[in-house]
Design a protein around this motif. Structure first.
Motif, mmCIF file in Angstrom:
data_model
loop_
_atom_site.group_PDB
_atom_site.id
_atom_site.type_symbol
_atom_site.label_atom_id
_atom_site.label_comp_id
_atom_site.label_asym_id
_atom_site.label_seq_id
_atom_site.Cartn_x
_atom_site.Cartn_y
_atom_site.Cartn_z
ATOM 1 N N ALA A 100 72.498 23.694 32.214
ATOM 2 C CA ALA A 100 71.798 24.808 31.617
ATOM 3 C C ALA A 100 71.827 26.132 31.827
ATOM 4 O O ALA A 100 71.737 26.604 31.198
ATOM 5 N N ILE A 101 73.013 26.597 33.020
ATOM 6 C CA ILE A 101 73.405 27.473 33.420
ATOM 7 C C ILE A 101 74.126 28.130 32.158
ATOM 8 O O ILE A 101 74.199 29.178 31.003
ATOM 9 N N LEU A 102 75.189 27.317 31.642
ATOM 10 C CA LEU A 102 76.100 27.643 30.936
ATOM 11 C C LEU A 102 75.223 28.273 29.637
ATOM 12 O O LEU A 102 75.687 28.893 28.719
ATOM 13 N N MET A 103 74.071 26.695 29.534
ATOM 14 C CA MET A 103 73.741 26.809 27.668
ATOM 15 C C MET A 103 72.919 28.350 27.825
ATOM 16 O O MET A 103 72.632 28.606 26.882
ATOM 17 N N SER A 104 73.141 29.222 28.880
ATOM 18 C CA SER A 104 72.614 30.078 28.849
ATOM 19 C C SER A 104 73.225 31.251 28.161
ATOM 20 O O SER A 104 72.120 32.690 27.693
ATOM 21 N N LEU A 105 74.173 31.338 27.502
ATOM 22 C CA LEU A 105 74.745 32.111 27.639
ATOM 23 C C LEU A 105 74.886 32.138 25.975
ATOM 24 O O LEU A 105 75.654 32.938 25.282
ATOM 25 N N GLU A 106 74.418 31.252 25.277
ATOM 26 C CA GLU A 106 74.865 30.595 23.920
ATOM 27 C C GLU A 106 74.453 32.750 22.763
ATOM 28 O O GLU A 106 74.986 32.634 22.005
ATOM 29 N N PRO A 107 73.093 33.167 23.390
ATOM 30 C CA PRO A 107 72.520 34.697 22.973
ATOM 31 C C PRO A 107 74.190 35.887 22.668
ATOM 32 O O PRO A 107 74.444 36.335 21.439
ATOM 33 N N ALA A 108 74.482 34.903 24.096
ATOM 34 C CA ALA A 108 75.820 35.760 23.677
ATOM 35 C C ALA A 108 77.350 35.503 22.812
ATOM 36 O O ALA A 108 77.699 36.304 22.344
ATOM 37 N N ILE A 109 77.272 33.883 23.169
ATOM 38 C CA ILE A 109 77.712 33.341 22.004
ATOM 39 C C ILE A 109 77.720 33.701 20.758
ATOM 40 O O ILE A 109 78.889 33.489 19.522
ATOM 41 N N ALA A 110 76.361 33.659 20.743
ATOM 42 C CA ALA A 110 75.916 33.811 19.223
ATOM 43 C C ALA A 110 76.259 35.618 18.537
ATOM 44 O O ALA A 110 76.564 35.764 17.357
ATOM 45 N N ALA A 111 76.344 36.341 19.421
ATOM 46 C CA ALA A 111 76.376 37.484 18.633
ATOM 47 C C ALA A 111 77.889 38.031 18.612
ATOM 48 O O ALA A 111 78.386 38.983 17.511
ATOM 49 N N THR A 112 78.279 37.036 19.506
ATOM 50 C CA THR A 112 80.250 36.619 19.368
ATOM 51 C C THR A 112 80.285 36.551 17.791
ATOM 52 O O THR A 112 81.238 37.366 16.875
ATOM 53 N N ALA A 113 79.167 35.163 17.520
ATOM 54 C CA ALA A 113 80.286 34.674 16.188
ATOM 55 C C ALA A 113 79.703 35.703 15.303
ATOM 56 O O ALA A 113 79.655 35.422 13.870
ATOM 57 N N GLY A 114 78.264 36.345 15.185
ATOM 58 C CA GLY A 114 78.349 37.036 14.179
ATOM 59 C C GLY A 114 78.844 38.223 13.977
ATOM 60 O O GLY A 114 78.911 38.779 13.016
ATOM 61 N N PHE A 115 79.497 38.926 15.112
ATOM 62 C CA PHE A 115 80.588 39.953 14.753
ATOM 63 C C PHE A 115 81.619 39.549 14.194
ATOM 64 O O PHE A 115 81.933 40.141 13.097
ATOM 65 N N LEU A 116 82.517 38.555 14.739
ATOM 66 C CA LEU A 116 83.692 38.139 14.040
ATOM 67 C C LEU A 116 83.414 37.780 13.193
ATOM 68 O O LEU A 116 83.991 37.885 12.108
ATOM 69 N N VAL A 117 82.218 36.806 12.565
ATOM 70 C CA VAL A 117 82.649 35.609 10.984
ATOM 71 C C VAL A 117 81.605 36.369 10.028
ATOM 72 O O VAL A 117 81.419 36.799 8.453
ATOM 73 N N LEU A 118 80.013 37.469 10.860
ATOM 74 C CA LEU A 118 79.054 38.179 9.669
ATOM 75 C C LEU A 118 79.649 39.639 9.643
ATOM 76 O O LEU A 118 78.435 40.126 9.054
ATOM 77 N N ASN A 119 80.461 40.224 10.663
ATOM 78 C CA ASN A 119 79.819 41.286 10.846
ATOM 79 C C ASN A 119 79.090 41.873 11.144
ATOM 80 O O ASN A 119 79.033 43.328 11.059
#
Length: 313
Positions: free
Chosen positions: A263-282
């Motif tokens: 669960a703690i690892l899954m709490s990192l989802e917002p950070a991963i999402a922000a990274t994906a948004g930056f790399l893929v969607l600028n």
């Protein structure tokens, strides 16, 4: 969009049906690097799948992409799991249908959100649903601290003017919060389904229910655009990245990783999402945007850890 976790009382993110019975501590002396890598890989797959979904929304619309994702994921899971449909009570079917409704609502609202606001902010708002569920279930005073920390992140998010979180479309933010509420319901019914159906059978059946519910909305919005071969192929890619692959990786991880750690690892989802948004969607973030994400992540981790201490070893 988010993916599973392991227990209705120890996690800040949802679990596929059947996962509640598979989580157990790793063998003494065993390395956790392998299952940790599986969970992180699953999170990356989910969020980059969401970024791909944003890219194909101009072709099929948000509701159309949801339909493609759920239909393709349901087809794959039904073929892989081949769940039995006989021998279950009416209450069992009621539970799996409620699970499917929660899944359809969670996906539908989330995709409407990311059609209007950046991916990182959308997931940050969405994770408030599981966090609120964790605080309510724990009934511990210390979790009010974590709720306050998350609220501080949201206030920072809402108060920041300009192109960052403060410039969010209000309807998009409302959709993200609604998706968070459905995510909390998803957690509850996922655990109940896991107790009533073996392996991932309940997940496959619930995914089929969600696909059926989303189909009319997708047809109304997108019509024949859903049948364009290139759009179908991209929709299948979203289904694999956002559903099939992460669920498989997480089920494997839960067999070797304690549920609270998961669960703690899954709490990192917002950070991963922000990274994906930056790399893929600028979709760039400012320092204040990153701080808002960090506050919500810290609150989610803190709620999980305090709840874990409450439970007996």
């Amino acid at each position: 969009m988010p993916a599973p976790s392991a227990s209705p009382t120890t996690h800040a993110t949802p679990a596929p049906a059947g996962a509640a019975t598979t989580a157990r501590p790793p063998a003494p002396g065993g390395s956790r690097f392998g299952p940790v890598a599986l969970v992180v890989s699953a999170g990356i797959s989910v969020q980059f799948g969401a970024a791909l979904a944003v890219m194909i929304m101009p072709r099929a619309g948000a509701a159309g992409v949801v339909t493609l994702r759920l239909a393709a994921a349901a087809l794959v899971l039904l073929l892989l799991c081949r769940p039995k449909v006989r021998g279950y009570l009416r209450a069992d079917w009621g539970t799996v249908i409620a699970f499917g409704v929660a899944m359809a609502g969670m996906n539908g609202l989330f995709y409407q959100a990311i059609d209007r606001i950046p991916l990182g902010p959308a997931v940050t708002l969405e994770v408030l649903g599981p966090l609120a569920l964790s605080v309510i279930v724990s009934r511990r005073l210390v979790n009010l601290l974590w709720a306050g920390l998350a609220l501080a992140g949201v206030v920072l998010l809402a108060g920041h003017g300009g192109a960052g979180f403060g410039g969010l479309d209000p309807l998009g933010a409302a959709y993200a919060l609604g998706a968070g509420a459905m995510w909390a319901a998803y957690i509850v019914f996922s655990a109940r389904t896991g107790r009533r159906f073996p392996q991932a059978d309940g997940l496959a059946l619930a995914m089929a229910v969600a696909a059926v519910l989303s189909l009319p909305l997708g047809i109304v919005e997108s019509g024949s655009a859903l049948l364009v071969p290139s759009t179908l192929a991209l929709g299948l890619g979203v289904a694999v990245l956002s559903s099939v692959l992460p669920y498989t990786l997480e089920l494997l991880a839960l067999r070797r990783l304690p549920a609270p750690t998961f669960a703690i690892l899954m709490s990192l989802e917002p950070a991963i999402a922000a990274t994906a948004g930056f790399l893929v969607l600028n979709q760039a973030l400012s320092a204040l945007d990153a701080l808002a994400i960090a506050l919500v992540i810290a609150a989610s981790m803190g709620a999980v850890r305090s709840q874990t201490r409450k439970q007996p070893a």
